[in-house]
Design a protein around this motif. Structure first.
Motif, PDB file in Angstrom:
ATOM      1  N   GLY A 176       1.016  -1.213   0.160  1.00  0.00           N
ATOM      2  CA  GLY A 176      -0.006   0.043  -0.052  1.00  0.00           C
ATOM      3  C   GLY A 176       0.623   1.342  -0.092  1.00  0.00           C
ATOM      4  N   ALA A 177       2.183   0.913   0.375  1.00  0.00           N
ATOM      5  CA  ALA A 177       2.994   2.181   0.057  1.00  0.00           C
ATOM      6  C   ALA A 177       4.398   1.665  -0.463  1.00  0.00           C
ATOM      7  CB  ALA A 177       3.171   2.694   1.525  1.00  0.00           C
ATOM      8  N   PRO A 178       5.146   2.404  -0.922  1.00  0.00           N
ATOM      9  CA  PRO A 178       6.603   2.091  -1.484  1.00  0.00           C
ATOM     10  C   PRO A 178       7.436   1.354  -0.457  1.00  0.00           C
ATOM     11  CG  PRO A 178       6.234   4.292  -2.342  1.00  0.00           C
ATOM     12  CD  PRO A 178       5.021   4.099  -1.281  1.00  0.00           C
ATOM     13  N   LEU A 179       8.079   0.361  -0.632  1.00  0.00           N
ATOM     14  CA  LEU A 179       8.995  -0.212   0.248  1.00  0.00           C
ATOM     15  C   LEU A 179      10.353   0.695  -0.002  1.00  0.00           C
ATOM     16  CD1 LEU A 179       9.485  -2.693   2.285  1.00  0.00           C
ATOM     17  CD2 LEU A 179      10.394  -3.854   0.223  1.00  0.00           C
ATOM     18  N   VAL A 180      10.658   1.363   1.336  1.00  0.00           N
ATOM     19  CA  VAL A 180      11.812   2.143   1.195  1.00  0.00           C
ATOM     20  C   VAL A 180      12.840   1.405   2.294  1.00  0.00           C
ATOM     21  CG1 VAL A 180      12.652   4.573   1.679  1.00  0.00           C
ATOM     22  CG2 VAL A 180      10.615   4.187   0.573  1.00  0.00           C
ATOM     23  N   THR A 181      14.025   1.519   1.947  1.00  0.00           N
ATOM     24  CA  THR A 181      15.070   1.178   3.011  1.00  0.00           C
ATOM     25  C   THR A 181      15.115   1.987   3.993  1.00  0.00           C
ATOM     26  OG1 THR A 181      16.668   2.310   1.902  1.00  0.00           O
ATOM     27  CG2 THR A 181      16.596   0.094   1.364  1.00  0.00           C
ATOM     28  N   LEU A 182      15.063   1.178   5.571  1.00  0.00           N
ATOM     29  CA  LEU A 182      15.230   2.131   6.726  1.00  0.00           C
ATOM     30  C   LEU A 182      16.834   2.392   6.846  1.00  0.00           C
ATOM     31  CD1 LEU A 182      12.696  -0.035   8.684  1.00  0.00           C
ATOM     32  CD2 LEU A 182      12.200   1.944   7.251  1.00  0.00           C
ATOM     33  N   THR A 183      17.585   1.652   6.465  1.00  0.00           N
ATOM     34  CA  THR A 183      19.149   1.941   6.354  1.00  0.00           C
ATOM     35  C   THR A 183      19.794   1.457   5.274  1.00  0.00           C
ATOM     36  OG1 THR A 183      19.645  -0.494   6.936  1.00  0.00           O
ATOM     37  CG2 THR A 183      19.069   1.049   8.944  1.00  0.00           C
ATOM     38  N   ALA A 184      20.968   1.873   4.987  1.00  0.00           N
ATOM     39  CA  ALA A 184      21.597   1.366   3.882  1.00  0.00           C
ATOM     40  C   ALA A 184      21.646  -0.663   3.765  1.00  0.00           C
ATOM     41  CB  ALA A 184      23.157   1.931   3.816  1.00  0.00           C
ATOM     42  N   LEU A 185      21.928  -0.961   2.548  1.00  0.00           N
ATOM     43  CA  LEU A 185      21.830  -2.158   2.444  1.00  0.00           C
ATOM     44  C   LEU A 185      22.995  -2.566   1.981  1.00  0.00           C
ATOM     45  CD1 LEU A 185      18.319  -3.625   1.701  1.00  0.00           C
ATOM     46  CD2 LEU A 185      19.298  -3.723   3.825  1.00  0.00           C
ATOM     47  N   PRO A 186      24.145  -3.408   2.480  1.00  0.00           N
ATOM     48  CA  PRO A 186      24.178  -3.503   3.720  1.00  0.00           C
ATOM     49  C   PRO A 186      24.391  -2.311   4.728  1.00  0.00           C
ATOM     50  CG  PRO A 186      26.048  -4.352   2.966  1.00  0.00           C
ATOM     51  CD  PRO A 186      25.326  -3.699   1.848  1.00  0.00           C
ATOM     52  N   PRO A 187      24.229  -2.315   5.816  1.00  0.00           N
ATOM     53  CA  PRO A 187      24.239  -1.141   6.847  1.00  0.00           C
ATOM     54  C   PRO A 187      25.577  -1.107   7.187  1.00  0.00           C
ATOM     55  CG  PRO A 187      23.077  -2.773   7.949  1.00  0.00           C
ATOM     56  CD  PRO A 187      23.222  -3.422   6.884  1.00  0.00           C
ATOM     57  N   PHE A 188      26.684  -1.959   7.100  1.00  0.00           N
ATOM     58  CA  PHE A 188      27.876  -1.983   7.360  1.00  0.00           C
ATOM     59  C   PHE A 188      28.963  -2.806   6.647  1.00  0.00           C
ATOM     60  CE2 PHE A 188      25.693  -4.697  10.301  1.00  0.00           C
ATOM     61  CZ  PHE A 188      26.261  -5.929  10.080  1.00  0.00           C
ATOM     62  N   PRO A 189      30.055  -2.614   6.432  1.00  0.00           N
ATOM     63  CA  PRO A 189      30.857  -3.732   5.531  1.00  0.00           C
ATOM     64  C   PRO A 189      30.839  -5.160   6.142  1.00  0.00           C
ATOM     65  CG  PRO A 189      32.349  -2.410   6.895  1.00  0.00           C
ATOM     66  CD  PRO A 189      30.911  -1.777   7.122  1.00  0.00           C
ATOM     67  N   THR A 190      30.485  -6.049   5.252  1.00  0.00           N
ATOM     68  CA  THR A 190      30.186  -7.358   5.719  1.00  0.00           C
ATOM     69  C   THR A 190      31.146  -8.334   4.762  1.00  0.00           C
ATOM     70  OG1 THR A 190      27.892  -6.671   6.002  1.00  0.00           O
ATOM     71  CG2 THR A 190      28.238  -8.989   5.808  1.00  0.00           C
ATOM     72  N   SER A 191      31.710  -9.232   5.548  1.00  0.00           N
ATOM     73  CA  SER A 191      32.528 -10.349   4.992  1.00  0.00           C
ATOM     74  C   SER A 191      31.578 -11.379   4.103  1.00  0.00           C
ATOM     75  CB  SER A 191      33.402 -11.202   5.912  1.00  0.00           C
ATOM     76  OG  SER A 191      34.322 -12.087   5.198  1.00  0.00           O
ATOM     77  N   SER A 192      32.452 -11.359   2.597  1.00  0.00           N
ATOM     78  CA  SER A 192      31.447 -12.357   1.797  1.00  0.00           C
ATOM     79  C   SER A 192      31.991 -13.877   2.052  1.00  0.00           C
ATOM     80  CB  SER A 192      31.658 -11.931   0.451  1.00  0.00           C
ATOM     81  OG  SER A 192      31.470 -10.567   0.203  1.00  0.00           O
ATOM     82  N   VAL A 193      33.134 -13.999   2.637  1.00  0.00           N
ATOM     83  CA  VAL A 193      33.736 -15.292   3.145  1.00  0.00           C
ATOM     84  C   VAL A 193      34.193 -15.671   4.670  1.00  0.00           C
ATOM     85  CG1 VAL A 193      34.473 -15.408   0.532  1.00  0.00           C
ATOM     86  CG2 VAL A 193      36.069 -14.182   2.375  1.00  0.00           C
ATOM     87  N   ASP A 194      34.431 -16.705   4.639  1.00  0.00           N
ATOM     88  CA  ASP A 194      35.083 -17.154   5.895  1.00  0.00           C
ATOM     89  C   ASP A 194      36.561 -16.946   5.497  1.00  0.00           C
ATOM     90  OD1 ASP A 194      32.716 -17.945   7.394  1.00  0.00           O
ATOM     91  OD2 ASP A 194      33.080 -20.067   6.561  1.00  0.00           O
ATOM     92  N   GLY A 195      37.435 -16.242   6.520  1.00  0.00           N
ATOM     93  CA  GLY A 195      38.865 -16.057   6.177  1.00  0.00           C
ATOM     94  C   GLY A 195      39.509 -15.131   7.221  1.00  0.00           C
ATOM     95  N   TRP A 196      40.461 -14.191   6.661  1.00  0.00           N
ATOM     96  CA  TRP A 196      41.218 -13.344   7.713  1.00  0.00           C
ATOM     97  C   TRP A 196      41.046 -12.021   7.135  1.00  0.00           C
ATOM     98  CZ3 TRP A 196      43.492 -14.897  12.249  1.00  0.00           C
ATOM     99  CH2 TRP A 196      43.675 -16.298  12.121  1.00  0.00           C
ATOM    100  N   ALA A 197      40.839 -11.137   7.897  1.00  0.00           N
ATOM    101  CA  ALA A 197      40.727  -9.718   7.610  1.00  0.00           C
ATOM    102  C   ALA A 197      42.333  -9.199   7.934  1.00  0.00           C
ATOM    103  CB  ALA A 197      39.949  -8.784   8.446  1.00  0.00           C
ATOM    104  N   VAL A 198      42.975  -8.571   6.973  1.00  0.00           N
ATOM    105  CA  VAL A 198      44.482  -8.231   7.237  1.00  0.00           C
ATOM    106  C   VAL A 198      44.781  -6.626   7.070  1.00  0.00           C
ATOM    107  CG1 VAL A 198      45.020 -10.432   6.552  1.00  0.00           C
ATOM    108  CG2 VAL A 198      45.014  -8.788   4.725  1.00  0.00           C
TER     109      VAL A 198
END
Length: 430
Positions: free
Chosen positions: A50-72
């Motif tokens: 009944g109304a536009p679907l608008v993001t409440l935050t950025a998607l994603p809202p924070f930097p998100t790892s795409s893999v299992d591993g090590w941040a260096v």
């Protein structure tokens, strides 16, 4: 009240062009759209935004790892200094030569220069992490899918499980939706049987059992009461209409009585309940005596009466021609676009009227005309994908591309194939 109405007391109707009728009733539905109501996500499926679907935050809202591993950070090898799992908030990485073990979906620490997949890393004898970061980053950056406040879907979008999942990812607990309108069905005709085999001059009602299913597929909500056969008197017709409308139905479908015979009481009954015609007969075959009328409701919004012809196939044509666009409007959705198909065999025209011809569409997008397609027959309808549209003043020839009015029971691979062929030019066919 009199029990019969002389034909001459009812003004002759000028049939409405079929395409114009679709557009007109859709506009009427939009004008009567109810206000949206908030519902929990789990209850939103099948309704309409009944109304536009608008993001409440950025998607994603924070930097998100795409893999299992090590941040260096800095040049390797790297000294492990911590671990971050999905759902945690890591401390910033402030020293070069350090690494933080990270899980898929976890927040990337501030200061990280890269994320290396676990399968592409090694360990030295003294426990340092080795590896070579890939050229492209291995995390999702804030706003990669959508910026904060961005419109993702417009009002009028049907709510599907995918829409619900998207809304949940944005942080919604409820959605403003337009619910499907309530409907009722009135069966007219003393000659109809509601059980057993036909005989003795009486025929079995084939519309009462099937029309509610079509209506639900087209967007009507809840249980759809079926009343009848209603006695062939004007008093009984008026009472049945009043009862259905006063009972909360926003759409009342009737079967039979759309002409002006000696026991066709629908037209005078509509006058008795204060209805005004939006469409009174349509220039289409089969099904031309279909109609749609509006009755003012207590809240100021119109309610609607759809007069379906008594012949079963004609009634279904009235459903896909008038009721489908009306219900789309009442949901706040656009007028349904028609896919196109390629005719596999000739189809006749109907002079200055639109011909809706029963067809079965195969996996290649070819539409095959069906037999047993008379307006009183159901054998062809039971095998059909929909109706090929043969425009007024034309005939259909093999290879012609024509619109298809799909039966609402089918969301099909067949129609997907037809749409693909429509988009790519049907493999070179004309």
């Amino acid at each position: 009240m009199t029990e019969t109405v002389p034909t001459e007391t009812v003004p002759a109707a000028q049939p409405t062009d079929w395409a114009s009728a679709r557009a007109l009733v859709h506009t009427a539905g939009l004008a009567a759209v109810p206000p949206p109501v908030p519902v929990p996500l789990a209850e939103a499926d099948g309704h309409t935004l009944g109304a536009p679907l608008v993001t409440l935050t950025a998607l994603p809202p924070f930097p998100t790892s795409s893999v299992d591993g090590w941040a260096v950070r800095g040049a390797g090898p790297w000294r492990p200094v911590g671990r971050v799992l999905a759902g945690g908030t890591p401390a910033p990485m402030t020293e070069d030569g350090t690494a933080v073990e990270i899980a898929t979906g976890a927040m990337v620490p501030a200061g990280a220069a890269a994320v290396i997949r676990v399968e592409e890393t090694g360990r030295t004898g003294d426990g340092l992490v080795t590896g070579v970061p890939r050229e492209h980053r291995e995390w999702r950056v804030p706003g990669e899918e959508a910026a904060g406040g961005e419109e993702l879907l417009p009002a009028g979008t049907p709510v599907t499980p995918g829409v619900i999942g998207l809304a949940a990812s944005c942080g919604y607990d409820q959605l403003p939706v337009r619910r499907g309108p309530g409907a009722a069905l009135l069966i007219f005709g003393d000659e109809l049987l509601t059980r057993g085999a036909p005989g003795g001059g009486r025929v079995r009602d084939a519309l009462g059992p099937q029309v509610p299913g079509w209506l639900r597929r087209l967007g009507a909500a809840g249980t759809i009461p079926v009343v009848g056969p209603v006695e062939d008197t004007l008093d009984a017709h008026v009472t049945a209409l009043h009862t259905a409308l006063d009972g909360g139905a926003e759409l009342v479908c009737t079967t039979g009585g759309t002409m002006h015979g000696p026991v066709d009481h629908l037209h005078p009954a509509l006058a008795e309940v204060g209805a005004r015609y939006l469409v009174n007969t349509v220039a289409v075959r089969p099904g031309f005596p279909m109609l749609l009328a509006a009755v003012p409701g207590p809240d100021g919004r119109d309610r609607f009466v759809a007069g379906l012809p008594g012949n079963p196939q004609s009634a279904v044509i009235a459903l896909v021609s008038l009721v489908a666009p009306l219900l789309a409007g009442l949901h706040g959705r656009p007028l349904p676009a028609l896919p196109t198909v390629t005719l596999a065999a000739p189809l006749p025209g109907r002079g200055n009227q639109t011909h809706l011809a029963l067809v079965r569409v195969d996996a290649e997008g070819l539409a095959h005309p069906l037999g047993h397609a008379g307006s009183a027959m159901l054998r062809g309808l039971a095998q059909a994908t929909g109706f090929a549209v043969i425009a007024p003043g034309t005939v259909g020839s093999p290879g012609d591309r024509v619109p298809l009015v799909p039966l609402p029971a089918l969301t099909t691979e067949v129609l997907d194939g037809a749409a693909k062929l429509a988009a790519d030019g049907a493999g070179g066919r004309p």
